[in-house]
Design a protein around this motif. Structure first.
Motif, PDB file in Angstrom:
ATOM      1  N   SER A   1       0.439  -1.068   0.348  1.00  0.00           N
ATOM      2  CA  SER A   1      -0.088   0.537  -0.517  1.00  0.00           C
ATOM      3  C   SER A   1       1.012   1.022   0.303  1.00  0.00           C
ATOM      4  CB  SER A   1      -1.096  -0.639   0.991  1.00  0.00           C
ATOM      5  OG  SER A   1      -0.272   0.483   2.435  1.00  0.00           O
ATOM      6  N   SER A   2       2.112   0.965   0.524  1.00  0.00           N
ATOM      7  CA  SER A   2       2.577   2.505   0.927  1.00  0.00           C
ATOM      8  C   SER A   2       3.372   2.923  -0.941  1.00  0.00           C
ATOM      9  CB  SER A   2       3.981   1.907   1.516  1.00  0.00           C
ATOM     10  OG  SER A   2       4.918   1.126   1.493  1.00  0.00           O
ATOM     11  N   ASP A   3       3.178   1.748  -1.583  1.00  0.00           N
ATOM     12  CA  ASP A   3       4.081   2.698  -2.767  1.00  0.00           C
ATOM     13  C   ASP A   3       2.441   2.133  -3.833  1.00  0.00           C
ATOM     14  OD1 ASP A   3       6.527   0.615  -2.921  1.00  0.00           O
ATOM     15  OD2 ASP A   3       5.564  -0.566  -3.852  1.00  0.00           O
ATOM     16  N   THR A   4       1.462   3.103  -3.156  1.00  0.00           N
ATOM     17  CA  THR A   4      -0.052   3.327  -3.747  1.00  0.00           C
ATOM     18  C   THR A   4      -0.258   4.644  -3.651  1.00  0.00           C
ATOM     19  OG1 THR A   4      -1.349   1.905  -3.118  1.00  0.00           O
ATOM     20  CG2 THR A   4      -0.364   1.403  -4.941  1.00  0.00           C
TER      21      THR A   4
ATOM     22  N   GLU B   1      -6.200   8.316 -10.389  1.00  0.00           N
ATOM     23  CA  GLU B   1      -6.722   8.405 -11.931  1.00  0.00           C
ATOM     24  C   GLU B   1      -5.811   9.491 -12.607  1.00  0.00           C
ATOM     25  OE1 GLU B   1      -9.329   8.458 -14.730  1.00  0.00           O
ATOM     26  OE2 GLU B   1     -10.552   7.357 -12.799  1.00  0.00           O
ATOM     27  N   GLY B   2      -5.466  10.581 -12.217  1.00  0.00           N
ATOM     28  CA  GLY B   2      -4.588  11.141 -13.267  1.00  0.00           C
ATOM     29  C   GLY B   2      -3.260  12.053 -12.446  1.00  0.00           C
ATOM     30  N   MET B   3      -2.939  11.013 -11.941  1.00  0.00           N
ATOM     31  CA  MET B   3      -1.754  10.671 -11.370  1.00  0.00           C
ATOM     32  C   MET B   3      -1.337  10.057 -10.926  1.00  0.00           C
ATOM     33  SD  MET B   3       0.944  13.194  -9.384  1.00  0.00           S
ATOM     34  CE  MET B   3      -0.062  12.835  -7.638  1.00  0.00           C
ATOM     35  N   PRO B   4      -0.695   8.595 -12.105  1.00  0.00           N
ATOM     36  CA  PRO B   4      -0.632   7.065 -11.259  1.00  0.00           C
ATOM     37  C   PRO B   4       0.571   6.807 -10.490  1.00  0.00           C
ATOM     38  CG  PRO B   4      -0.621   7.645 -13.515  1.00  0.00           C
ATOM     39  CD  PRO B   4      -1.087   8.955 -13.678  1.00  0.00           C
ATOM     40  N   GLY B   5       0.444   5.766 -10.107  1.00  0.00           N
ATOM     41  CA  GLY B   5       1.572   5.175  -8.909  1.00  0.00           C
ATOM     42  C   GLY B   5       2.711   4.715 -10.543  1.00  0.00           C
ATOM     43  N   TYR B   6       3.600   3.949 -11.181  1.00  0.00           N
ATOM     44  CA  TYR B   6       4.277   3.589 -11.344  1.00  0.00           C
ATOM     45  C   TYR B   6       4.600   2.321 -10.817  1.00  0.00           C
ATOM     46  CZ  TYR B   6       2.659   6.478 -15.301  1.00  0.00           C
ATOM     47  OH  TYR B   6       2.184   7.364 -16.190  1.00  0.00           O
ATOM     48  N   LEU B   7       4.168   1.038 -11.409  1.00  0.00           N
ATOM     49  CA  LEU B   7       4.833  -0.263 -10.080  1.00  0.00           C
ATOM     50  C   LEU B   7       5.784  -1.350 -11.261  1.00  0.00           C
ATOM     51  CD1 LEU B   7       1.409  -0.530  -7.726  1.00  0.00           C
ATOM     52  CD2 LEU B   7       3.220   0.735  -8.036  1.00  0.00           C
ATOM     53  N   THR B   8       6.477  -1.973 -11.203  1.00  0.00           N
ATOM     54  CA  THR B   8       7.098  -3.029 -11.328  1.00  0.00           C
ATOM     55  C   THR B   8       6.730  -4.410 -11.191  1.00  0.00           C
ATOM     56  OG1 THR B   8       9.215  -1.563 -11.106  1.00  0.00           O
ATOM     57  CG2 THR B   8       9.543  -3.477 -11.985  1.00  0.00           C
ATOM     58  N   VAL B   9       6.632  -5.347 -12.492  1.00  0.00           N
ATOM     59  CA  VAL B   9       6.354  -6.414 -12.263  1.00  0.00           C
ATOM     60  C   VAL B   9       6.844  -7.349 -11.823  1.00  0.00           C
ATOM     61  CG1 VAL B   9       4.996  -8.081 -13.205  1.00  0.00           C
ATOM     62  CG2 VAL B   9       3.888  -6.006 -13.350  1.00  0.00           C
TER      63      VAL B   9
END
Length: 92
Positions: free
Chosen positions: A69-72, A77-85
């Motif tokens: 949750s801390s990564d998000t 929606e207007g400023m998404p968080g980008y994650l690595t799979v």
């Protein structure tokens, strides 16, 4: 001093358990074997273990993603968080 219900004082949960234990007779129930269809609402007499893992591999029955949750935090929606799979498990 008594409360509104006429009690002298309230007792803790532990004190209540001790009082019940000293005044109620111990009743030992014997285990029973019954069909699984009749087992609803019953309590197991012992642990049940499967002789094998089913399925034999890690698997999810639905698609989804697990994230910290801390990564998000703060993502919108207007400023998404980008994650690595980090992993992918294919179906089947």
């Amino acid at each position: 001093m008594r409360d509104m219900l006429g009690r002298e004082k309230a007792v803790s949960v532990e004190e209540a358990r001790q009082l019940l234990g000293t005044h109620l007779p111990a009743k030992k129930l014997l285990p029973q074997r019954i069909p699984i269809e009749e087992s609803y609402g019953r309590v197991l007499a012992e642990h049940v273990y499967s002789p094998e893992d089913l399925p034999a591999f890690s698997r999810s029955t639905v698609d989804g993603f697990a994230v910290n949750s801390s990564d998000t935090f703060g993502a919108t929606e207007g400023m998404p968080g980008y994650l690595t799979v980090s992993q992918e498990i294919l179906m089947g």
